[in-house]
Design a protein around this motif. Sequence first.
Motif, PDB file in Angstrom:
ATOM      1  N   GLY A  71       0.830  -1.206   0.000  1.00  0.00           N
ATOM      2  CA  GLY A  71       0.000   0.000   0.000  1.00  0.00           C
ATOM      3  C   GLY A  71       0.864   1.254   0.000  1.00  0.00           C
ATOM      4  O   GLY A  71       1.951   1.286   0.575  1.00  0.00           O
ATOM      5  N   PHE A  72       0.347   2.301  -0.634  1.00  0.00           N
ATOM      6  CA  PHE A  72       1.097   3.555  -0.698  1.00  0.00           C
ATOM      7  C   PHE A  72       1.070   4.270   0.656  1.00  0.00           C
ATOM      8  O   PHE A  72       0.088   4.178   1.407  1.00  0.00           O
ATOM      9  CB  PHE A  72       0.509   4.477  -1.770  1.00  0.00           C
ATOM     10  N   VAL A  73       2.148   5.001   0.922  1.00  0.00           N
ATOM     11  CA  VAL A  73       2.283   5.758   2.168  1.00  0.00           C
ATOM     12  C   VAL A  73       2.401   7.241   1.825  1.00  0.00           C
ATOM     13  O   VAL A  73       3.360   7.657   1.170  1.00  0.00           O
ATOM     14  CB  VAL A  73       3.535   5.295   2.961  1.00  0.00           C
ATOM     15  N   ASP A  74       1.421   8.019   2.242  1.00  0.00           N
ATOM     16  CA  ASP A  74       1.415   9.468   2.006  1.00  0.00           C
ATOM     17  C   ASP A  74       1.911  10.123   3.293  1.00  0.00           C
ATOM     18  O   ASP A  74       1.224  10.095   4.321  1.00  0.00           O
ATOM     19  CB  ASP A  74      -0.018   9.914   1.662  1.00  0.00           C
ATOM     20  N   THR A  75       3.094  10.718   3.236  1.00  0.00           N
ATOM     21  CA  THR A  75       3.738  11.151   4.486  1.00  0.00           C
ATOM     22  C   THR A  75       3.315  12.551   4.952  1.00  0.00           C
ATOM     23  O   THR A  75       3.788  13.013   5.992  1.00  0.00           O
ATOM     24  CB  THR A  75       5.278  11.097   4.368  1.00  0.00           C
ATOM     25  N   HIS A  76       2.406  13.194   4.183  1.00  0.00           N
ATOM     26  CA  HIS A  76       1.949  14.527   4.627  1.00  0.00           C
ATOM     27  C   HIS A  76       0.710  14.915   3.833  1.00  0.00           C
ATOM     28  O   HIS A  76       0.776  15.166   2.623  1.00  0.00           O
ATOM     29  CB  HIS A  76       3.070  15.562   4.409  1.00  0.00           C
ATOM     30  N   VAL A  77      -0.416  15.001   4.518  1.00  0.00           N
ATOM     31  CA  VAL A  77      -1.673  15.349   3.841  1.00  0.00           C
ATOM     32  C   VAL A  77      -2.647  15.920   4.871  1.00  0.00           C
ATOM     33  O   VAL A  77      -2.584  15.571   6.054  1.00  0.00           O
ATOM     34  CB  VAL A  77      -2.246  14.102   3.110  1.00  0.00           C
ATOM     35  N   THR A 123     -11.458   8.176  -0.004  1.00  0.00           N
ATOM     36  CA  THR A 123     -10.695   8.675  -1.160  1.00  0.00           C
ATOM     37  C   THR A 123      -9.279   8.106  -1.151  1.00  0.00           C
ATOM     38  O   THR A 123      -8.749   7.697  -2.192  1.00  0.00           O
ATOM     39  CB  THR A 123     -10.682  10.222  -1.157  1.00  0.00           C
ATOM     40  N   LEU A 124      -8.652   8.051   0.011  1.00  0.00           N
ATOM     41  CA  LEU A 124      -7.322   7.439   0.084  1.00  0.00           C
ATOM     42  C   LEU A 124      -7.383   5.989  -0.394  1.00  0.00           C
ATOM     43  O   LEU A 124      -6.542   5.543  -1.175  1.00  0.00           O
ATOM     44  CB  LEU A 124      -6.760   7.479   1.506  1.00  0.00           C
ATOM     45  N   LEU A 125      -8.381   5.245   0.080  1.00  0.00           N
ATOM     46  CA  LEU A 125      -8.483   3.829  -0.316  1.00  0.00           C
ATOM     47  C   LEU A 125      -8.653   3.697  -1.828  1.00  0.00           C
ATOM     48  O   LEU A 125      -8.057   2.815  -2.445  1.00  0.00           O
ATOM     49  CB  LEU A 125      -9.658   3.164   0.413  1.00  0.00           C
ATOM     50  N   ARG A 126      -9.434   4.558  -2.414  1.00  0.00           N
ATOM     51  CA  ARG A 126      -9.643   4.524  -3.878  1.00  0.00           C
ATOM     52  C   ARG A 126      -8.362   4.823  -4.636  1.00  0.00           C
ATOM     53  O   ARG A 126      -8.257   4.539  -5.825  1.00  0.00           O
ATOM     54  CB  ARG A 126     -10.659   5.594  -4.304  1.00  0.00           C
ATOM     55  N   HIS A 127      -7.423   5.489  -3.961  1.00  0.00           N
ATOM     56  CA  HIS A 127      -6.148   5.833  -4.601  1.00  0.00           C
ATOM     57  C   HIS A 127      -5.015   4.903  -4.168  1.00  0.00           C
ATOM     58  O   HIS A 127      -3.862   5.120  -4.536  1.00  0.00           O
ATOM     59  CB  HIS A 127      -5.769   7.293  -4.298  1.00  0.00           C
ATOM     60  N   GLY A 128      -5.322   3.904  -3.358  1.00  0.00           N
ATOM     61  CA  GLY A 128      -4.301   2.925  -2.966  1.00  0.00           C
ATOM     62  C   GLY A 128      -3.436   3.357  -1.804  1.00  0.00           C
ATOM     63  O   GLY A 128      -2.430   2.716  -1.496  1.00  0.00           O
ATOM     64  N   THR A 129      -3.815   4.426  -1.130  1.00  0.00           N
ATOM     65  CA  THR A 129      -3.034   4.882   0.025  1.00  0.00           C
ATOM     66  C   THR A 129      -3.590   4.220   1.285  1.00  0.00           C
ATOM     67  O   THR A 129      -4.770   4.372   1.598  1.00  0.00           O
ATOM     68  CB  THR A 129      -3.089   6.416   0.144  1.00  0.00           C
ATOM     69  N   THR A 130      -2.722   3.492   1.975  1.00  0.00           N
ATOM     70  CA  THR A 130      -3.180   2.723   3.133  1.00  0.00           C
ATOM     71  C   THR A 130      -2.668   3.302   4.452  1.00  0.00           C
ATOM     72  O   THR A 130      -3.205   2.980   5.509  1.00  0.00           O
ATOM     73  CB  THR A 130      -2.743   1.251   2.984  1.00  0.00           C
ATOM     74  N   THR A 131      -1.623   4.115   4.368  1.00  0.00           N
ATOM     75  CA  THR A 131      -1.104   4.801   5.571  1.00  0.00           C
ATOM     76  C   THR A 131      -0.804   6.247   5.221  1.00  0.00           C
ATOM     77  O   THR A 131      -0.333   6.538   4.115  1.00  0.00           O
ATOM     78  CB  THR A 131       0.167   4.106   6.100  1.00  0.00           C
ATOM     79  N   GLY A 324      -2.891  21.786  -0.540  1.00  0.00           N
ATOM     80  CA  GLY A 324      -1.926  22.519  -1.354  1.00  0.00           C
ATOM     81  C   GLY A 324      -1.613  21.692  -2.590  1.00  0.00           C
ATOM     82  O   GLY A 324      -1.442  22.211  -3.685  1.00  0.00           O
ATOM     83  N   GLY A 325      -1.525  20.384  -2.403  1.00  0.00           N
ATOM     84  CA  GLY A 325      -1.293  19.466  -3.513  1.00  0.00           C
ATOM     85  C   GLY A 325      -2.557  19.271  -4.326  1.00  0.00           C
ATOM     86  O   GLY A 325      -3.668  19.517  -3.853  1.00  0.00           O
ATOM     87  N   THR A 326      -2.374  18.820  -5.549  1.00  0.00           N
ATOM     88  CA  THR A 326      -3.516  18.783  -6.478  1.00  0.00           C
ATOM     89  C   THR A 326      -4.017  17.381  -6.794  1.00  0.00           C
ATOM     90  O   THR A 326      -4.894  17.219  -7.634  1.00  0.00           O
ATOM     91  CB  THR A 326      -3.139  19.471  -7.802  1.00  0.00           C
ATOM     92  N   SER A 327      -3.460  16.361  -6.146  1.00  0.00           N
ATOM     93  CA  SER A 327      -3.937  15.006  -6.425  1.00  0.00           C
ATOM     94  C   SER A 327      -3.762  14.124  -5.205  1.00  0.00           C
ATOM     95  O   SER A 327      -2.767  14.235  -4.496  1.00  0.00           O
ATOM     96  CB  SER A 327      -3.145  14.401  -7.585  1.00  0.00           C
ATOM     97  N   TYR A 328      -4.728  13.223  -4.998  1.00  0.00           N
ATOM     98  CA  TYR A 328      -4.590  12.211  -3.952  1.00  0.00           C
ATOM     99  C   TYR A 328      -3.764  11.019  -4.440  1.00  0.00           C
ATOM    100  O   TYR A 328      -3.456  10.128  -3.658  1.00  0.00           O
ATOM    101  CB  TYR A 328      -5.972  11.691  -3.545  1.00  0.00           C
ATOM    102  N   ALA A 429     -10.580  -3.591   0.926  1.00  0.00           N
ATOM    103  CA  ALA A 429     -11.220  -2.377   1.442  1.00  0.00           C
ATOM    104  C   ALA A 429     -11.750  -1.517   0.313  1.00  0.00           C
ATOM    105  O   ALA A 429     -12.593  -0.653   0.526  1.00  0.00           O
ATOM    106  CB  ALA A 429     -10.207  -1.573   2.256  1.00  0.00           C
ATOM    107  N   PHE A 430     -11.211  -1.727  -0.873  1.00  0.00           N
ATOM    108  CA  PHE A 430     -11.729  -1.055  -2.068  1.00  0.00           C
ATOM    109  C   PHE A 430     -11.561  -2.008  -3.245  1.00  0.00           C
ATOM    110  O   PHE A 430     -10.565  -2.725  -3.333  1.00  0.00           O
ATOM    111  CB  PHE A 430     -10.949   0.243  -2.359  1.00  0.00           C
ATOM    112  N   SER A 431     -12.549  -2.024  -4.113  1.00  0.00           N
ATOM    113  CA  SER A 431     -12.420  -2.776  -5.348  1.00  0.00           C
ATOM    114  C   SER A 431     -13.096  -1.977  -6.445  1.00  0.00           C
ATOM    115  O   SER A 431     -14.136  -1.346  -6.197  1.00  0.00           O
ATOM    116  CB  SER A 431     -13.070  -4.142  -5.192  1.00  0.00           C
ATOM    117  N   ASP A 432     -12.498  -1.964  -7.639  1.00  0.00           N
ATOM    118  CA  ASP A 432     -13.143  -1.212  -8.732  1.00  0.00           C
ATOM    119  C   ASP A 432     -14.453  -1.887  -9.130  1.00  0.00           C
ATOM    120  O   ASP A 432     -15.273  -1.284  -9.811  1.00  0.00           O
ATOM    121  CB  ASP A 432     -12.217  -1.007  -9.930  1.00  0.00           C
ATOM    122  N   GLU A 433     -14.633  -3.133  -8.670  1.00  0.00           N
ATOM    123  CA  GLU A 433     -15.926  -3.784  -8.941  1.00  0.00           C
ATOM    124  C   GLU A 433     -16.971  -3.420  -7.888  1.00  0.00           C
ATOM    125  O   GLU A 433     -18.165  -3.461  -8.149  1.00  0.00           O
ATOM    126  CB  GLU A 433     -15.746  -5.303  -8.979  1.00  0.00           C
TER     127      GLU A 433
END
Length: 436
Positions: A71-77, A123-131, A324-328, A429-433
């Motif tokens: 899972g992706f890790v977003d370190t500041h949001v 929204t994080l889950l839909r973008h693959g961010t888990t932490t 400030g950022g433009t994408s999740y 936790a998320f599936s495109d289906e």
Amino acid sequence: MATLFLRGSILHFLRDPGAPADPGAWEYWDDGCLKVVDGRVAALGPADAILKARGARDALHDHRGKLILPGFVDTHVHYAQVDVIASYGRQLLDWLNDYTFPVERAFADPAHARRIASLFLDTLLRHGTTTAAVYPTVHKQSVDAFFEEAQQRGMRMICGKILMDRNSPDYLRDDVAGAEADCRDLIQRWHGKGRLGYALTPRFAPTSSREQLAMAGRLYAEYPGVWMQTHLAENVDEVRWVKELFPEARSYLDVYDRHGLLGPRSVFAHCIHLDPEDRARFVASDSAMSFCPTSNLFIGSGFFDLEAARSRGVRVGLATDVGGGTSYSMLQTLAEAYKVLMTDGQRLNAWRGLWLATLGGAACLSLDDRIGNFRIGKEADCVVLDLAATPVLARRMEVARTLEERLFALMMLGDDRALSATYILGKEAFSDERPC
Ligand code: GUN
Ligand code: ZN
């Protein structure tokens, strides 16, 4: 015991691949399998070998043809800035006053906070961010709302009440004693509860008095295991203002240093306008940096120097810094990171990029003993990516000759449309289906 087998192409990292990339830094199986028992990685390797151990009642999710990554890790949001994303025409200080502070005001209402926290985490889950390391607002109830929603989803999240007792509107100002009491209460109730962790969060030096920064430093020393997150050297007007407000400090970083806010669990966002002495203090204190490329471009802040940090061994994670950022999307964030570095002749190869978005981020947050790759025993958070999700991606994949070329095209062209599924502790936790 709940056992799940996940089959697909599997890639994960063991360390920073560097530039040029060292192939010993990752493992890849074209037809691989991840065995998850009770939410943790139990086995990993070629599908034929791993599937031999599959019992008749063990679930198998077959993602052949797709890529499974940690899972992706977003370190500041900022979860409270869902409504700020894509606000026009301001650099940092005006952007805060004109757009951000008014939006954060609404988080005094717990129902609003809960609604936005829920939207944000989905929204994080839909973008693959888990932490993620997440900023709420100054309001204590904004932290409760966030942790409650994160707990429901089982996500590993770091958050903590924003501290700001000056240079901000009355409606967003706390005071030292009240903020200290709130932090202590929140730490006691949330830190270490399940997968949740508390971060002392002075917004940035201009909005905290010396007394408040000192209070944060005292709590940081008092509660081992708690994080510290803040903004640092993002914008030239901000840096100038900090110099005026703290004439005694050698540099912006030194303001935080004087108040005991550096250390292995300290994460500083942006870190654009630094000098060699600042970078030496990062090394000596083992503090970490968040690289926020879409934000740095969007609000016109400047260009992060990855090589200056990594060549000295400073831990760096990638971050969206929404609003400030433009994408999740951490894939879009990587694409912008590539472009930022290219302006300085630095090349972000796909291996290092995907390491940054996974294990690198985990290490930045001192969580690499739990998440970030698929080593046995780690928490099984992962994403499944469809490299042919759009016609443009599909065509580019057809003509790509190597895995590296495919991964680079994914990093430059991919976004949430490439997300097939997201797993938290081995549970879908998320599936495109079945979108959340
Ligand atoms: N500096 C202080 N607050 C903020 C914020 O909310 N976003 C960004 N990008 N920088 C900040
Ligand atoms: Zn920020």
